[in-house]
Design a protein around this motif. Structure first.
Motif: not given
Length: 213
Positions: A88-107
């Motif tokens: 994602a960093s290489c193709v300039d599409e790195v995105q993570r919103g609040s929902v994904w952040m919450s999912v990452s915290l839960a995981i």
């Protein structure tokens, strides 16, 4: 989003991947040396006549499978996340919103729980095995028992080294996930979101991995 936060996560995930592989491999190798038996919480008896150990009892194989499966699952997740963010960093599409952040915290919280359980199983299980091994007068420690013959394999077995490595790797993995969870909480509290990291001239939004011009 500060680039060091993403870089820190990637480094931690890479380290967790390695720890998970070591834990799973060590437990699986030990289990294979004892014909599929799980020696965590197991017991061994020493025959002074033949100067060899034999397995008196062993735990259900599913106990070792559980520890290995948790480690493998975490390693797969870490490997996938690292690959995703690099791509994602290489193709300039790195995105993570609040929902994904919450999912990452839960995981992260879920993995911490299972790593805590796995670490305790390895710690107490190995201690129980060593306690039975060292009851023999001829054996002073688990490490010394490794050089003796086991009737099941008719050879010596580095069971203590393997299970000890698995135990250490599991606890190191647990520590890394604690740090990863702290990083995620910091980002969550700061309201940090991974928005499109393009080269806008702002060091806070430049991608970590730049595409070749």
């Amino acid at each position: 989003m500060a680039p060091w936060l993403l870089a820190g996560e990637l480094v931690l995930y890479a380290a967790c991947f390695i720890c998970g592989i070591i834990t799973a491999a060590s437990v699986t190798i030990t289990q294979g040396e004892f014909a599929g038996r799980c020696m965590l919480y197991g017991a061994a008896s020493y025959n002074a006549t033949s100067t060899e150990f034999s397995v008196s009892s062993s735990s259900s194989a599913s106990l070792c499978y559980f520890v290995s499966a948790i480690s493998v699952l975490i390693s797969i997740y870490c490997f996938s996340v690292v690959l995703y963010w690099i791509y994602a960093s290489c193709v300039d599409e790195v995105q993570r919103g609040s929902v994904w952040m919450s999912v990452s915290l839960a995981i992260a919280a879920t993995f911490l729980f299972f790593l805590l359980v796995s670490g305790c199983i390895l710690n107490i299980g190995l201690g129980s095995l060593c306690q039975s091994v060292t009851t023999a007068d001829a054996v002073k420690s688990c490490q010394a028992a490794q050089s003796l013959t086991w009737s099941e394999s008719h050879k010596s077995s580095p069971f203590y080294t393997s299970l000890h490595n698995a135990q250490v790797s599991a606890w190191v993995n647990f520590f890394f996930w604690v740090v990863a969870l702290v990083l995620l909480i910091i980002q969550k509290k700061r309201g940090t979101q991974f928005t499109q990291l393009t080269g806008t001239g702002d060091p806070e939004t430049d991608p970590i991995f730049h595409r070749p011009q």
